[in-house]
Write a protein that holds these residues in place. Structure first.
Motif, PDB file in Angstrom:
ATOM      1  N   GLY A 196       0.811  -1.191  -0.191  1.00 14.00           N
ATOM      2  CA  GLY A 196       0.003   0.123   0.074  1.00 14.00           C
ATOM      3  C   GLY A 196       0.893   0.973  -0.117  1.00 14.00           C
ATOM      4  N   LYS A 197       2.128   1.071  -0.117  1.00 20.81           N
ATOM      5  CA  LYS A 197       3.015   2.119  -0.173  1.00 20.81           C
ATOM      6  C   LYS A 197       4.118   1.773  -1.250  1.00 20.81           C
ATOM      7  CE  LYS A 197       4.779   6.220   0.926  1.00 20.81           C
ATOM      8  NZ  LYS A 197       4.065   7.366   0.598  1.00 20.81           N
ATOM      9  N   ALA A 198       4.965   0.771  -1.008  1.00 21.83           N
ATOM     10  CA  ALA A 198       5.919   0.460  -1.967  1.00 21.83           C
ATOM     11  C   ALA A 198       5.533  -0.359  -2.965  1.00 21.83           C
ATOM     12  CB  ALA A 198       7.090   0.073  -0.972  1.00 21.83           C
ATOM     13  N   PHE A 199       6.038  -0.140  -4.068  1.00 23.78           N
ATOM     14  CA  PHE A 199       5.752  -1.013  -5.304  1.00 23.78           C
ATOM     15  C   PHE A 199       6.849  -1.258  -5.970  1.00 23.78           C
ATOM     16  CE2 PHE A 199       1.834   1.299  -4.421  1.00 23.78           C
ATOM     17  CZ  PHE A 199       0.791   0.501  -4.818  1.00 23.78           C
ATOM     18  N   GLY A 200       7.451  -2.761  -5.934  1.00 23.51           N
ATOM     19  CA  GLY A 200       8.740  -3.187  -6.560  1.00 23.51           C
ATOM     20  C   GLY A 200       8.857  -2.815  -7.871  1.00 23.51           C
ATOM     21  N   LEU A 201       9.802  -2.182  -8.453  1.00 23.17           N
ATOM     22  CA  LEU A 201      10.335  -1.997  -9.760  1.00 23.17           C
ATOM     23  C   LEU A 201      10.087  -3.184 -10.755  1.00 23.17           C
ATOM     24  CD1 LEU A 201      11.116   0.309 -11.697  1.00 23.17           C
ATOM     25  CD2 LEU A 201      13.413  -0.095 -11.159  1.00 23.17           C
ATOM     26  N   GLU A 202      10.593  -4.122 -10.215  1.00 27.73           N
ATOM     27  CA  GLU A 202      10.488  -5.413 -10.993  1.00 27.73           C
ATOM     28  C   GLU A 202       9.073  -5.865 -11.454  1.00 27.73           C
ATOM     29  OE1 GLU A 202      12.297  -9.910 -11.465  1.00 27.73           O
ATOM     30  OE2 GLU A 202      13.222  -8.575  -9.743  1.00 27.73           O
ATOM     31  N   ASN A 203       8.203  -5.728 -10.202  1.00 28.16           N
ATOM     32  CA  ASN A 203       6.722  -5.866 -10.379  1.00 28.16           C
ATOM     33  C   ASN A 203       6.167  -5.234 -11.347  1.00 28.16           C
ATOM     34  OD1 ASN A 203       7.122  -8.231  -8.811  1.00 28.16           O
ATOM     35  ND2 ASN A 203       6.356  -7.021  -7.085  1.00 28.16           N
ATOM     36  N   ILE A 204       6.407  -3.954 -11.439  1.00 26.28           N
ATOM     37  CA  ILE A 204       5.997  -2.677 -12.037  1.00 26.28           C
ATOM     38  C   ILE A 204       6.129  -3.226 -13.693  1.00 26.28           C
ATOM     39  CG2 ILE A 204       6.014  -0.220 -12.950  1.00 26.28           C
ATOM     40  CD1 ILE A 204       6.522   0.379  -9.955  1.00 26.28           C
ATOM     41  N   ILE A 205       7.578  -3.589 -13.824  1.00 34.39           N
ATOM     42  CA  ILE A 205       7.974  -3.819 -15.134  1.00 34.39           C
ATOM     43  C   ILE A 205       6.986  -5.006 -15.598  1.00 34.39           C
ATOM     44  CG2 ILE A 205       9.882  -4.798 -16.659  1.00 34.39           C
ATOM     45  CD1 ILE A 205      11.622  -3.325 -14.935  1.00 34.39           C
ATOM     46  N   GLY A 206       6.761  -6.196 -15.069  1.00 35.82           N
ATOM     47  CA  GLY A 206       6.090  -7.338 -15.259  1.00 35.82           C
ATOM     48  C   GLY A 206       4.456  -6.842 -15.548  1.00 35.82           C
ATOM     49  N   GLN A 207       4.152  -5.776 -14.687  1.00 37.81           N
ATOM     50  CA  GLN A 207       2.686  -5.368 -14.824  1.00 37.81           C
ATOM     51  C   GLN A 207       2.682  -4.724 -16.366  1.00 37.81           C
ATOM     52  OE1 GLN A 207       1.597  -3.526 -11.382  1.00 37.81           O
ATOM     53  NE2 GLN A 207      -0.650  -4.236 -11.486  1.00 37.81           N
ATOM     54  N   LEU A 208       3.724  -4.047 -16.525  1.00 36.20           N
ATOM     55  CA  LEU A 208       3.489  -3.321 -17.858  1.00 36.20           C
ATOM     56  C   LEU A 208       3.580  -4.207 -19.066  1.00 36.20           C
ATOM     57  CD1 LEU A 208       5.769  -0.108 -17.080  1.00 36.20           C
ATOM     58  CD2 LEU A 208       3.221   0.057 -17.373  1.00 36.20           C
ATOM     59  N   GLU A 209       4.362  -5.231 -18.931  1.00 30.39           N
ATOM     60  CA  GLU A 209       4.615  -6.249 -20.069  1.00 30.39           C
ATOM     61  C   GLU A 209       3.271  -7.067 -20.386  1.00 30.39           C
ATOM     62  OE1 GLU A 209       9.228  -7.332 -20.321  1.00 30.39           O
ATOM     63  OE2 GLU A 209       7.956  -8.054 -18.473  1.00 30.39           O
ATOM     64  N   ALA A 210       2.586  -7.160 -19.080  1.00 31.95           N
ATOM     65  CA  ALA A 210       1.270  -8.005 -19.274  1.00 31.95           C
ATOM     66  C   ALA A 210       0.162  -7.269 -19.586  1.00 31.95           C
ATOM     67  CB  ALA A 210       1.131  -8.738 -17.767  1.00 31.95           C
ATOM     68  N   ILE A 211       0.034  -5.816 -19.608  1.00 33.34           N
ATOM     69  CA  ILE A 211      -1.039  -5.123 -20.069  1.00 33.34           C
ATOM     70  C   ILE A 211      -1.387  -5.525 -21.478  1.00 33.34           C
ATOM     71  CG2 ILE A 211      -1.847  -2.694 -20.254  1.00 33.34           C
ATOM     72  CD1 ILE A 211      -0.345  -2.124 -17.552  1.00 33.34           C
ATOM     73  N   ALA A 212      -2.490  -5.273 -21.711  1.00 34.70           N
ATOM     74  CA  ALA A 212      -3.158  -5.406 -23.063  1.00 34.70           C
ATOM     75  C   ALA A 212      -3.176  -4.346 -23.660  1.00 34.70           C
ATOM     76  CB  ALA A 212      -4.507  -6.173 -23.181  1.00 34.70           C
ATOM     77  N   GLY A 213      -2.864  -4.242 -24.858  1.00 32.95           N
ATOM     78  CA  GLY A 213      -2.923  -2.942 -25.709  1.00 32.95           C
ATOM     79  C   GLY A 213      -1.673  -2.475 -26.321  1.00 32.95           C
ATOM     80  N   ASP A 214      -1.538  -1.225 -26.983  1.00 32.87           N
ATOM     81  CA  ASP A 214      -0.357  -0.898 -27.614  1.00 32.87           C
ATOM     82  C   ASP A 214       0.614  -0.141 -26.742  1.00 32.87           C
ATOM     83  OD1 ASP A 214      -1.424   1.816 -26.817  1.00 32.87           O
ATOM     84  OD2 ASP A 214      -2.334   2.106 -28.790  1.00 32.87           O
ATOM     85  N   ASP A 215       1.682   0.578 -27.058  1.00 37.14           N
ATOM     86  CA  ASP A 215       2.677   1.016 -26.511  1.00 37.14           C
ATOM     87  C   ASP A 215       2.203   2.119 -25.308  1.00 37.14           C
ATOM     88  OD1 ASP A 215       4.646  -0.790 -27.302  1.00 37.14           O
ATOM     89  OD2 ASP A 215       5.841   0.404 -28.443  1.00 37.14           O
TER      90      ASP A 215
END
Length: 321
Positions: A267-286
């Motif tokens: 609820g405060k800290a978001f891991g950089l590696e997890n953010i990258i993984g989340q971005l890669e998994a998001i559907a849609g364009d760049d």
């Protein structure tokens, strides 16, 4: 109960062999030693600050000695100091002090004891209320201290890495976080400030930023272990705050052993590696990214965001941004 005086006599007789452990807030140490040929463990913990009266707080302030400034930038200053009596001039500093001066009403609220709430920020709430709130804060000069560093006006002696290999747009610099004492590797805490100014928070990250984020991640890991050879890359964690204290994208680099409480909690800290993984998994364009997701995090009831946005929404009122 045993004999109190005989129990107290054991402490001076304790012969230290080695340090077993210390917590990463430097509040407690565990020592291995022996008394009369038999091994024992001595656990020492710093006493809590005396806060029962204003007089006790005055006495604490009066006891501060050998104050040494570590650095300052805009309204932020940080120091090492000692609470030992003046005649113990050889004792090492035992206090880390941060001074915010002059401070604002928002600073006072941020550092005051308060209840916290979990909130969910939908893409619509972000677009309608949070983004305008961020814009408002950026226009109030709250980033002066960041720009002072990036533009070379302050703290240049503290910069331990400046990377412009891929051009100024993708560059970044690294320096010690103001809460780190700059020597205890177990509590290492560095800050990476990016040069680019179009990314205010993790909400601005999109799929097209993944290659840059991966480069940033790898460079930060490589550079940190090169500067601090006692560490290996898997002893470091990189994270981003949301909501951040200030709206200019920055990454925290810490020892995985650091026990920093709320600042690293869910609820405060978001891991950089997890953010990258989340971005890669998001559907849609760049152009798809973190602004398209709902995010949950906590806020103090005295925070501006709670009082101007989430508090009114909870009461069925219009936010006051």
């Amino acid at each position: 109960m045993g004999d109190k005086s005989s129990a107290e006599s054991l402490i001076p007789r304790f012969q230290i062999e080695k340090l077993l452990n210390q917590d990463q807030n430097d509040r407690r140490i565990a020592l291995l030693g022996h008394i009369d040929g038999k091994q024992g463990i001595l656990i020492a913990e710093r006493a809590a600050f005396a806060t029962e009266s204003v007089e006790a707080l005055w006495a604490f302030h009066a006891s501060l000695a050998r104050v040494q400034n570590l650095g300052n930038n805009d309204i932020y200053k940080w120091y090492m100091a000692s609470s030992s009596p003046p005649d113990q001039s050889n004792s090492p500093p035992d206090l880390k002090l941060n001074l915010i001066w002059p401070c604002t009403e928002q600073h006072i609220k941020k550092y005051s004891a308060q209840r916290v709430r979990m909130v969910t920020e939908t893409p619509q709430i972000y677009k309608d209320y949070i983004r305008p709130f961020m814009q408002q804060k950026r226009e109030q000069g709250r980033l002066n201290w960041v720009f002072n560093i990036l533009e070379g006006r302050t703290e240049q002696e503290d910069v331990i890495l400046r990377d412009t290999e891929h051009g100024p747009e993708d560059g970044f610099l690294v320096l010690p976080d103001l809460n780190w004492d700059r020597k205890t590797i177990g509590s290492l805490h560095l800050l990476a400030l990016v040069e680019r100014r179009d990314i205010w928070s993790l909400r601005d990250l999109k799929k097209k930023h993944v290659p840059w984020l991966k480069y940033l991640q790898q460079r930060l890991l490589e550079a940190t272990v090169k500067i601090y050879p006692d560490l290996e890359q898997d002893q470091l964690k990189l994270y981003v705050h949301y909501q951040p204290t200030y709206y200019h994208f920055h990454v925290h680099i810490v020892n995985v052993m650091l026990e920093a409480g709320a600042t690293q909690s869910v609820g405060k800290a978001f891991g950089l590696e997890n953010i990258i993984g989340q971005l890669e998994a998001i559907a849609g364009d760049d152009e798809s990214g973190m602004a398209d997701l709902s995010m949950s995090y906590y806020l103090g009831e005295e925070s501006e965001l709670w009082m101007t946005v989430y508090g009114p929404l909870k009461r069925g009122e219009a936010p006051r941004v």
